[in-house]
Scaffold this motif. Structure first.
Motif, PDB file in Angstrom:
ATOM      1  N   ASP A  77       0.841  -1.196   0.000  1.00  0.00           N
ATOM      2  CA  ASP A  77       0.000   0.000   0.000  1.00  0.00           C
ATOM      3  C   ASP A  77       0.881   1.253   0.000  1.00  0.00           C
ATOM      4  OD1 ASP A  77      -2.438  -1.332   0.014  1.00  0.00           O
ATOM      5  OD2 ASP A  77      -2.425  -1.547   2.192  1.00  0.00           O
ATOM      6  N   PRO A  78       0.297   2.428  -0.267  1.00  0.00           N
ATOM      7  CA  PRO A  78       1.082   3.662  -0.149  1.00  0.00           C
ATOM      8  C   PRO A  78       1.709   3.798   1.234  1.00  0.00           C
ATOM      9  CG  PRO A  78      -1.016   4.105  -1.219  1.00  0.00           C
ATOM     10  CD  PRO A  78      -1.076   2.685  -0.734  1.00  0.00           C
ATOM     11  N   MET A  79       2.898   4.388   1.271  1.00  0.00           N
ATOM     12  CA  MET A  79       3.623   4.625   2.530  1.00  0.00           C
ATOM     13  C   MET A  79       3.479   6.101   2.871  1.00  0.00           C
ATOM     14  SD  MET A  79       7.695   4.181   3.389  1.00  0.00           S
ATOM     15  CE  MET A  79       7.794   2.398   3.330  1.00  0.00           C
ATOM     16  N   THR A  80       2.698   6.387   3.887  1.00  0.00           N
ATOM     17  CA  THR A  80       2.242   7.752   4.147  1.00  0.00           C
ATOM     18  C   THR A  80       2.454   8.139   5.603  1.00  0.00           C
ATOM     19  OG1 THR A  80       0.484   7.415   2.502  1.00  0.00           O
ATOM     20  CG2 THR A  80       0.254   9.306   3.969  1.00  0.00           C
ATOM     21  N   GLY A  81       3.040   9.314   5.817  1.00  0.00           N
ATOM     22  CA  GLY A  81       3.038   9.879   7.159  1.00  0.00           C
ATOM     23  C   GLY A  81       4.380   9.850   7.858  1.00  0.00           C
ATOM     24  N   ARG A  82       4.343  10.139   9.158  1.00  0.00           N
ATOM     25  CA  ARG A  82       5.543  10.336   9.959  1.00  0.00           C
ATOM     26  C   ARG A  82       6.332   9.040  10.125  1.00  0.00           C
ATOM     27  NH1 ARG A  82       3.409  12.809  14.180  1.00  0.00           N
ATOM     28  NH2 ARG A  82       4.095  14.910  13.643  1.00  0.00           N
TER      29      ARG A  82
ATOM     30  N   GLU B 283      -1.040  15.895   9.616  1.00  0.00           N
ATOM     31  CA  GLU B 283      -0.295  15.228  10.691  1.00  0.00           C
ATOM     32  C   GLU B 283       0.794  16.139  11.246  1.00  0.00           C
ATOM     33  OE1 GLU B 283       1.837  10.887  11.530  1.00  0.00           O
ATOM     34  OE2 GLU B 283       1.575  11.592   9.468  1.00  0.00           O
ATOM     35  N   MET B 284       1.410  16.928  10.380  1.00  0.00           N
ATOM     36  CA  MET B 284       2.426  17.875  10.849  1.00  0.00           C
ATOM     37  C   MET B 284       1.848  18.875  11.837  1.00  0.00           C
ATOM     38  SD  MET B 284       4.523  18.771   7.384  1.00  0.00           S
ATOM     39  CE  MET B 284       5.350  17.472   6.465  1.00  0.00           C
ATOM     40  N   ALA B 285       0.574  19.183  11.668  1.00  0.00           N
ATOM     41  CA  ALA B 285      -0.086  20.141  12.548  1.00  0.00           C
ATOM     42  C   ALA B 285      -0.740  19.459  13.752  1.00  0.00           C
ATOM     43  CB  ALA B 285      -1.137  20.927  11.762  1.00  0.00           C
ATOM     44  N   GLY B 286      -0.469  18.161  13.907  1.00  0.00           N
ATOM     45  CA  GLY B 286      -1.005  17.439  15.051  1.00  0.00           C
ATOM     46  C   GLY B 286      -2.395  16.887  14.855  1.00  0.00           C
ATOM     47  N   GLN B 287      -2.847  16.810  13.602  1.00  0.00           N
ATOM     48  CA  GLN B 287      -4.187  16.324  13.305  1.00  0.00           C
ATOM     49  C   GLN B 287      -4.106  14.893  12.788  1.00  0.00           C
ATOM     50  OE1 GLN B 287      -5.443  19.160  10.398  1.00  0.00           O
ATOM     51  NE2 GLN B 287      -5.307  20.883  11.824  1.00  0.00           N
ATOM     52  N   ARG B 288      -4.646  13.968  13.505  1.00  0.00           N
ATOM     53  CA  ARG B 288      -4.647  12.570  13.070  1.00  0.00           C
ATOM     54  C   ARG B 288      -5.755  12.349  12.054  1.00  0.00           C
ATOM     55  NH1 ARG B 288      -3.092   7.348  14.320  1.00  0.00           N
ATOM     56  NH2 ARG B 288      -4.667   5.746  13.921  1.00  0.00           N
ATOM     57  N   ASP B 289      -5.418  11.710  10.966  1.00  0.00           N
ATOM     58  CA  ASP B 289      -6.388  11.399   9.913  1.00  0.00           C
ATOM     59  C   ASP B 289      -6.972  10.021  10.196  1.00  0.00           C
ATOM     60  OD1 ASP B 289      -7.829  10.942   7.630  1.00  0.00           O
ATOM     61  OD2 ASP B 289      -6.210  11.393   6.229  1.00  0.00           O
TER      62      ASP B 289
END
Length: 379
Positions: free
Chosen positions: A319-324, A355-361
């Motif tokens: 799957d796509p590799m996304t995020g921190r 996510e950088m702004a602290g918002q979990r998707d």
């Protein structure tokens, strides 16, 4: 010092820059060659939904992304005056065997349950006639044909140009082409480039396709027995044919036939896990073209005006590799989309910037998260 460094000027990096611009982040996007020089600069542009059965969070995420992409493109087209060559043309899937029709009839009911959002509904019609005579030919659809109304197409290169034009109007984003990322120190927040210069950043997104995996692997303290991802070679071609550009995309056993504007039809694509030359065309593309001409006799005499080959990134978890990154809070990934990047890139980029702004998707499937891929890498 910039708020955000984005490595890679393909579909993932450009959408990340658009979302960063909206968030007001001082951003530099660095591309080693030119915008769209990698896999994103291909020719196919098929935006295909998953099957409507066995519904889960992954299929819902892709469904929502395919719908929101249309509005994103319309907004950017209005902003720039350019066209991405987008059209919700639908998709035809020939049914050569009776048992495939039985399965398709079940999917027809699944689509009624799952393919809707608000007042918008999309369908998986099982029918006996093609969209137009010879599209596809009758033998290929001996047991009928599926027409799904959700699928769409876009011109990959025109979409990249549209995104770049929008970013050229930005007060926050700067694009620097011809600079390759050489080294990365996420703890110090620095990156070095092929021109000898370095950049200090608050956050960095690796969106440089296959190259992302090399940089990620280099950060591992323990020697790896496998990589965080790899390359899958694809070959495709563009034909010149005087056909209605509104015709649906044809998909059959890995073969895509995609009508575009200006009398162009894209045919693709191969999926090669082993290869010697990533940029060459060979008998595999010739075989694909022969299949396309057999399924669509309207293309029998259409000349090939371009042959394309490129490497698409596939992360270890597919799957796509996304995020921190699980170990480096300043480092984020946007890669591994393989065949589905164009339909999801805007939505994945929005998730990372949030996510950088602290918002979990919460809508992002867990298997898409960077940490999920690294758990497989280290297991």
């Amino acid at each position: 010092m910039v708020d955000l460094l984005i490595a890679g000027g393909g579909i993932m990096g450009l959408w990340a820059a658009v979302m960063a611009d909206r968030a007001g982040l001082k951003t530099v996007l660095v591309e080693r060659d030119r915008i769209g020089a990698g896999a994103s600069g291909g020719v196919l542009g098929a935006l295909m939904p998953y099957m409507p059965d066995r519904w889960d969070d992954k299929k819902q995420f892709q469904f929502d992304a395919l719908l929101s992409l249309e509005q994103e493109i319309l907004g950017l087209e209005a902003q720039t005056g350019l066209s991405a060559g987008y059209q919700r043309s639908g998709r035809l899937m020939p049914l050569p065997k009776p048992h495939l029709r039985t399965i398709a009839l079940r999917h027809e009911q699944d689509a009624l349950v799952n393919w809707h959002q608000g007042d918008q509904r999309f369908f998986w019609h099982v029918q006996d006639s093609p969209a137009a005579a010879g599209w596809p030919e009758n033998e290929a659809m001996a047991s009928g044909v599926v027409f799904d109304t959700l699928a769409a197409r876009v011109d990959p290169r025109r979409l990249l140009a549209l995104l770049a034009a929008a970013l050229a109007q930005s007060r926050h984003v700067r694009i620097e082409a011809g600079r390759a990322l050489l080294g990365l120190d996420p703890a110090a927040g620095t990156a070095t480039f092929s021109d000898g210069h370095s950049v200090s950043f608050g956050a960095c997104i690796l969106a440089n396709g296959v190259d992302t995996f090399r940089h990620l692997d280099a950060l591992e303290e323990t020697p790896l027995t496998v990589s965080s991802g790899g390359a899958v070679k694809g070959q495709a071609a563009v034909l010149k044919a005087d056909l209605d550009p509104a015709l649906p995309v044809i998909f059959m056993d890995g073969l895509y036939v995609v009508p575009h504007d200006n009398g162009l039809v894209a045919v693709g694509s191969t999926s090669e896990n082993s290869f010697e030359d990533p940029s060459s065309n060979d008998h595999l593309l010739d075989d694909l073209l022969a299949r396309a001409r057999a399924v669509v006799p309207l293309l029998a005499d259409a000349p090939v005006i371009e042959r394309w080959a490129g490497l698409r990134p596939k992360a270890i978890g597919r799957d796509p590799m996304t995020g921190r990154h699980p170990d480096h809070p300043r480092l984020y990934t946007l890669t591994g989309g393989f065949k589905i990047s164009f339909g999801l890139a805007h939505r994945l980029a929005s998730s990372v910037i949030g996510e950088m702004a602290g918002q979990r998707d919460d809508a992002l499937p867990d298997s898409f998260r960077c940490a999920s891929h690294f758990s497989l890498l280290r297991s």
